[in-house]
Structures are given as C-alpha cells and as structure tokens.
Design a protein around this motif. Structure first.
Motif: not given
Length: 420
Positions: A346-347, A374
C-alpha cells in the motif's frame, strides 16, 4: 419338613385356589415423540433448526494464541528497542435466522475476549445487529470497511491495510438484483448531534469475483476522537525529537476550516487469476478533507498491527493515528493444499500535518508538512487439520514527512488458532 419342601408345597396349593393367577404385567407408557435437532441447509453449512420452531441457528467461533513482536520505535520496560507480548483471543458467534413474508429475519451477536500481556481480561460485544430483508440495524463494522463477497475490504492478509477500520452503530438498507447491490445507510458519528454520517455502497458480485464503490459524508471530523498520547512516535528534525501536535484547541491535521468531510473508495477482486485457489485485489481511496474514515493506526506500539493491543509503557491503546488523503494498494493470496501464502502493499499521501519542534532558525515552533506512507505485508499459513491452523505474518510500515524525515517499523506475529 425342610424349608424347600414347604415352599414347593405352598406354591402348589396357591395355584389351586380360585382366582389365583400371575401378577399383572407392567406396561410401559408409549414414549413421547422426540424433536431432534435437524440440519438446516437453507443458510449454508453449520445451521440447525431450533427444536419446535422454523428458526435456524449457527454457533461457531475460535480460540487463538499470538506471540507478537514490534520493532523500533517501540521500547519495552527494560529499555530495549522492541516489544514482545502475547495475546489470547476467544470469539463466539451466535446467528439466528428464519424466513418471513418480509424476507429473512436475522439476529447476530459476536462476543469476544482478548487477553493481552498485562491487561484486563474482559468480554466485549464486538458485533450485534438485526436484519429483516434488506434492513440492517445495530453495531458492526462501518460500511466503509465491511466485506464484500468472500473477503473483507482489506488486502487479503490478516493485517488487511484497511483505511478507516472501526465499528459503529448504524442503520442501512440494501437493494439487490442480478448480482448488484446498493446499500445506503446512516452511522452514529459519536458527536451527540442529530446529523449522522451518511454512506452509500454499490457492489457487484459474479463468478469471476466482484467490485465495489463506496462514498461517505463525515458530518464532523472529531479531533477529540483522533487524539492519542503523543510521544510514542517522534520524528527527528535537525537532531531534535519532533512530535505531531495533539493539544486541546490545536489539532494535528490541518483542514480548510470546515469540519465536514467527503471520501470515496473503490476496489475490485478476482478469483483464480493465475492458479486455482487464488485471489487478487486492488483498492484505493481519496478523501477530500481529513476524516476518521481516512485514518490508519500509527507506528511505535504493537497496536499498529493488532487491534486493542496497548503500549507496554502506556496503558492507552495505540499510537498517534495517521490520516491519508489518498492511498492505493494491491494484494494477492494463493492456496496450495494445506499451505496459504498472501502478500500485499500500500502507498499513500498524508494530509497536511502540524508539528512542534526546532525550526530552521533554531527556534522552537510549529510548522506543517505532508508525508508519504507505504506498507508491505507477508503471510504464511498452514492448516494442520481443517479446524486448527498456524499463521506467521511480517509487516513493514514507513511514513516520511518532507520537512522532518522518516520513521519506520517492522512488526509481526506467530499465531495458532482452533476454529469450531
């Protein structure tokens, strides 16, 4: 005359008397019909009829044991830059359903107990809601993070990287037809005024997987709810520990002066993408203003990856939360017999966050900046039996504020869980 002779003679004499006959036979009453518990296949595996009714019930749950590790910036009582703790959780689910002229009538209660290192052992109602047809009312996951199809809105690992993950009182109604469902609902935002948060969610489910789009209007971004103990996740700025501001009247997260907020979220997941028993999911959100629905747990304590797990040095659960203006991620899970593997990433970008610390001129003061966030998660699970499994997870998370620098953390756990 012996006693034996006397007894035999007496018996012969009695047999000649008028009306002498054998004693009446004892007749046992007919047994009452028994209404045994019958399997109820209307709602799937595990349901049974409640004797004497047309209602079906299901009772299940699990017991799990976790050994949890959190790296720096977490510290323990001996001054080491890590925390190791254990947690035992037990969960009981009670589900009762029946068919009516208005649709399925359902009531669901989840009782949960989590015993953590050095914490009280208390049972809580994790979920409790009722349903009649498309109507749902009660306490459960917010619509923002509730699941679709076979999986939750997180990214296929135990630490689901969900943004805005919490439970709340709510009421909603779902319209469903031809694989599509539209849910509209109201959620209690805890402010005490008459205006609730408003949700809408459009979902499509098919043989290939599913997709969804959610929208939420947060009537009031409550800074009081967002505050937590500062000092658990300092950033280094010019050699000085710098903290996000969390003081009364001086919120950490900056906004445009309006307390209300609007956010969108969408995702798609696919089944059997590369191999059988696989799932691929992509999802993301965008928040036009700061909102609790755009928040994630902060770093520095084991609560960053385990719900309700307190900081050993501070009984207040959790670290300072992080508010993401937007975030996008993807996850992939693969089953191989008794083995399961899942990875996710995830970012995202944080909202403007106000800090207190050393300014470039050497003076102390406040300044604001944005940051990049992230995270990466890896899971490895193994099923010893259909109802007993182990799971190992490692999580890496990093938040990097432009004018301050970054802080990161590695966390993980080893779990054993017995389902029933």
């Amino acid at each position: 005359m012996t006693i034996k002779t006397w007894l035999l003679g007496s018996a012969a004499l009695l047999s000649t008397l008028p009306g002498a006959r054998a004693a009446d036979a004892v007749i046992a009453p007919e047994p009452e019909p028994v209404d045994y518990v019958r399997a109820c296949d209307v709602y799937g595996e595990g349901f049974h009829y409640i004797p004497g009714t047309e209602s079906c019930f299901s009772f299940n749950g699990y017991v799990r044991f976790d050994t949890i590790v959190a790296g720096n910036p977490a510290t323990n009582l001996e001054g080491d830059e890590y925390q190791v703790s254990t947690a035992v959780r037990s969960r009981l689910n009670f589900d009762v359903r029946e068919e009516t002229d208005l649709g399925t009538l359902r009531s669901f209660i989840r009782l949960q107990n989590t015993n953590l290192s050095g914490s009280d052992n208390e049972v809580e109602i994790d979920q409790a809601f009722l349903q009649l047809g498309g109507l749902l009312a009660g306490y459960r996951d917010t619509m923002w993070s509730s699941g679709i199809g076979d999986i939750e809105d997180g990214l296929l690992t135990d630490t689901d990287l969900v943004v805005g993950d919490f439970n709340t009182n709510q009421i909603n109604y779902t319209f469903a037809a031809s694989g599509f469902s539209l849910t509209v609902g109201l959620e209690d935002d805890g402010t005490g005024d008459v205006v609730p948060d408003v949700h809408g969610k459009l979902v499509y489910l098919g043989d290939w997987g599913g997709a969804y789009l959610s929208a939420v209007y947060d009537e009031t971004f409550n800074f009081e709810d967002a505050r937590d103990a500062i000092g658990t996740d300092p950033f280094d700025f010019n050699g000085v520990e710098t903290f996000p501001i969390s003081l009364p009247g001086l919120p950490r997260v900056l906004n445009d002066g309006n307390n209300d907020a609007f956010a969108l979220k969408g995702g798609v997941y696919l089944k059997d993408v590369l191999l059988p028993e696989s799932q691929l999911k992509v999802e993301g959100h965008y928040a036009f203003d700061p909102t609790v629905y755009a928040s994630i747990a902060g770093l520095a304590t084991t609560s960053a990856f385990t719900a309700d797990n307190p900081n050993v040095l501070n009984p207040t659960p959790g670290a300072v939360p992080i508010f993401l203006e937007w975030a996008a991620g993807a996850g992939y899970a693969q089953g191989i017999g008794k083995l399961g593997i899942a990875v996710a990433g995830q970012y995202g970008k944080t909202f403007d966050t106000q800090f207190f610390g050393a300014l470039p001129n050497g003076q102390f003061g406040t300044f604001s900046t944005t940051g990049d966030y992230y995270a990466f998660v890896g899971n490895l699970g193994y099923k010893f039996t259909p109802n007993f499994a182990s799971l190992a997870e490692v999580v890496y998370r990093n938040v990097d504020f432009d004018r301050i620098g970054d802080t990161d953390q590695v966390t993980g756990f080893l779990r054993f869980q017995r389902d029933f």
